[in-house]
Design a protein around this motif. Sequence first.
Motif, mmCIF file in Angstrom:
data_model
loop_
_atom_site.group_PDB
_atom_site.id
_atom_site.type_symbol
_atom_site.label_atom_id
_atom_site.label_comp_id
_atom_site.label_asym_id
_atom_site.label_seq_id
_atom_site.Cartn_x
_atom_site.Cartn_y
_atom_site.Cartn_z
ATOM 1 N N LEU A 160 -1.631 7.626 -15.317
ATOM 2 C CA LEU A 160 -0.542 6.698 -15.033
ATOM 3 C C LEU A 160 -0.357 6.516 -13.535
ATOM 4 C CD1 LEU A 160 2.042 7.811 -17.740
ATOM 5 C CD2 LEU A 160 0.514 5.826 -17.773
ATOM 6 N N ARG A 161 -0.511 7.593 -12.790
ATOM 7 C CA ARG A 161 -0.384 7.481 -11.336
ATOM 8 C C ARG A 161 -1.514 6.638 -10.760
ATOM 9 N NH1 ARG A 161 1.153 11.992 -6.824
ATOM 10 N NH2 ARG A 161 0.678 10.713 -5.009
ATOM 11 N N ALA A 162 -2.726 6.833 -11.259
ATOM 12 C CA ALA A 162 -3.862 6.059 -10.751
ATOM 13 C C ALA A 162 -3.652 4.566 -10.989
ATOM 14 C CB ALA A 162 -5.148 6.532 -11.420
ATOM 15 N N ILE A 163 -3.131 4.215 -12.165
ATOM 16 C CA ILE A 163 -2.872 2.797 -12.468
ATOM 17 C C ILE A 163 -1.792 2.256 -11.543
ATOM 18 C CG2 ILE A 163 -2.003 1.191 -14.211
ATOM 19 C CD1 ILE A 163 -3.330 3.002 -16.327
ATOM 20 N N ASP A 164 -0.713 3.022 -11.352
ATOM 21 C CA ASP A 164 0.372 2.595 -10.466
ATOM 22 C C ASP A 164 -0.137 2.347 -9.049
ATOM 23 O OD1 ASP A 164 2.278 2.700 -12.432
ATOM 24 O OD2 ASP A 164 3.085 4.652 -11.846
ATOM 25 N N GLU A 165 -0.904 3.305 -8.530
ATOM 26 C CA GLU A 165 -1.379 3.179 -7.156
ATOM 27 C C GLU A 165 -2.364 2.023 -7.010
ATOM 28 O OE1 GLU A 165 -2.638 7.323 -6.460
ATOM 29 O OE2 GLU A 165 -1.025 7.394 -4.986
ATOM 30 N N TRP A 166 -3.161 1.782 -8.031
ATOM 31 C CA TRP A 166 -4.110 0.667 -8.006
ATOM 32 C C TRP A 166 -3.365 -0.664 -7.918
ATOM 33 C CZ3 TRP A 166 -5.266 -3.060 -11.972
ATOM 34 C CH2 TRP A 166 -6.420 -3.819 -11.717
ATOM 35 N N VAL A 167 -2.276 -0.780 -8.675
ATOM 36 C CA VAL A 167 -1.477 -2.007 -8.641
ATOM 37 C C VAL A 167 -0.783 -2.159 -7.293
ATOM 38 C CG1 VAL A 167 0.511 -3.211 -9.633
ATOM 39 C CG2 VAL A 167 -1.111 -2.045 -11.132
ATOM 40 N N LEU A 168 -0.200 -1.069 -6.794
ATOM 41 C CA LEU A 168 0.548 -1.126 -5.538
ATOM 42 C C LEU A 168 -0.341 -1.415 -4.341
ATOM 43 C CD1 LEU A 168 2.903 1.915 -6.183
ATOM 44 C CD2 LEU A 168 3.596 -0.485 -6.047
ATOM 45 N N ALA A 169 -1.632 -1.068 -4.444
ATOM 46 C CA ALA A 169 -2.564 -1.276 -3.334
ATOM 47 C C ALA A 169 -3.119 -2.689 -3.291
ATOM 48 C CB ALA A 169 -3.717 -0.277 -3.434
ATOM 49 N N ALA A 170 -2.729 -3.525 -4.241
ATOM 50 C CA ALA A 170 -3.296 -4.870 -4.325
ATOM 51 C C ALA A 170 -2.850 -5.746 -3.152
ATOM 52 C CB ALA A 170 -2.881 -5.530 -5.642
ATOM 53 N N GLU A 171 -3.753 -6.591 -2.695
ATOM 54 C CA GLU A 171 -3.386 -7.620 -1.732
ATOM 55 C C GLU A 171 -2.567 -8.683 -2.458
ATOM 56 O OE1 GLU A 171 -3.977 -7.441 1.400
ATOM 57 O OE2 GLU A 171 -5.300 -5.681 1.367
ATOM 58 N N ALA A 172 -1.829 -9.472 -1.697
ATOM 59 C CA ALA A 172 -0.944 -10.468 -2.309
ATOM 60 C C ALA A 172 -1.689 -11.388 -3.271
ATOM 61 C CB ALA A 172 -0.266 -11.292 -1.212
ATOM 62 N N ALA A 173 -2.909 -11.760 -2.905
ATOM 63 C CA ALA A 173 -3.676 -12.691 -3.735
ATOM 64 C C ALA A 173 -4.086 -12.073 -5.069
ATOM 65 C CB ALA A 173 -4.920 -13.158 -2.984
ATOM 66 N N ASP A 174 -4.202 -10.747 -5.103
ATOM 67 C CA ASP A 174 -4.647 -10.069 -6.319
ATOM 68 C C ASP A 174 -3.507 -9.425 -7.100
ATOM 69 O OD1 ASP A 174 -7.286 -10.648 -5.599
ATOM 70 O OD2 ASP A 174 -7.432 -8.825 -4.387
ATOM 71 N N ALA A 175 -2.294 -9.479 -6.570
ATOM 72 C CA ALA A 175 -1.178 -8.749 -7.164
ATOM 73 C C ALA A 175 -0.910 -9.166 -8.604
ATOM 74 C CB ALA A 175 0.074 -8.932 -6.318
ATOM 75 N N GLY A 176 -0.906 -10.468 -8.865
ATOM 76 C CA GLY A 176 -0.615 -10.946 -10.212
ATOM 77 C C GLY A 176 -1.652 -10.497 -11.223
ATOM 78 N N GLU A 177 -2.923 -10.591 -10.827
ATOM 79 C CA GLU A 177 -4.007 -10.197 -11.725
ATOM 80 C C GLU A 177 -3.953 -8.702 -12.020
ATOM 81 O OE1 GLU A 177 -8.929 -10.216 -11.892
ATOM 82 O OE2 GLU A 177 -7.851 -11.285 -10.301
ATOM 83 N N ARG A 178 -3.717 -7.892 -10.992
ATOM 84 C CA ARG A 178 -3.649 -6.451 -11.203
ATOM 85 C C ARG A 178 -2.436 -6.070 -12.047
ATOM 86 N NH1 ARG A 178 -5.961 -2.685 -6.338
ATOM 87 N NH2 ARG A 178 -7.846 -3.889 -5.906
#
Length: 219
Positions: free
Chosen positions: A183-201
């Motif tokens: 769960l932490r890995a998924i959270d951090e992966w989403v939080l690390a997204a650039e603005a352009a990729d945020a919605g997709e992640r």
Amino acid sequence: MTMHSDSAEADPTRLSPERRAALADATVAEFERSGYEGASLNRIIRAAGMSKSSFYHFVGSKDELFDAVVRMLIADVRAQWTPPAPSEFGARAFWRRVDALLEEIARLSATPAMQHLGRIFYLPGASASGDPASSDVSGGARRELLDAVHAWVEAVIRVGREAEQVRDDLPLELQVEVTFAVLRAIDEWVLAAEAADAGERAAVAASAPALVLRRLLAP
């Protein structure tokens, strides 16, 4: 300059909603931009639009500010959502309740309080316990939240095992730690997204936990 007050006014949750939001925005942005070591209280004060006298009335150090803002964000999240009791996950309702829970969390993740909490919670090099060099949390609000969530996850998995909805061929402690790590890995992966990729992640993160947890835990 440390004029920390022990009065009730020292609690940032007593600030107006506008002032709370400004303080949270400024604090999270500064810690993210500069890291724990480089974060500046003066820049946070200016960005939040607060006077130094009012700021130092309730917090006197970077460590106290970090802890206070985490507590404030936790209170904001709890005002919007309460985790279900582990007993609600019994018998055949287990995975259906897990799916419903993950949907609730996905919706909650779109709120400013939850986004801020995630961004500051996983910040490296901050301890909210007087040891900013530590890469882990040994005290303060983050440790309290981590311990509370850890105990809740363990109770839920224990209920699932007793209901034969979670595999029992692995130690319970290992299952809890693996669940946390995923769960932490998924959270951090989403939080690390650039603005352009945020919605997709964010869209991937809405469905990924259920898929991964089933593969890890289901019999």
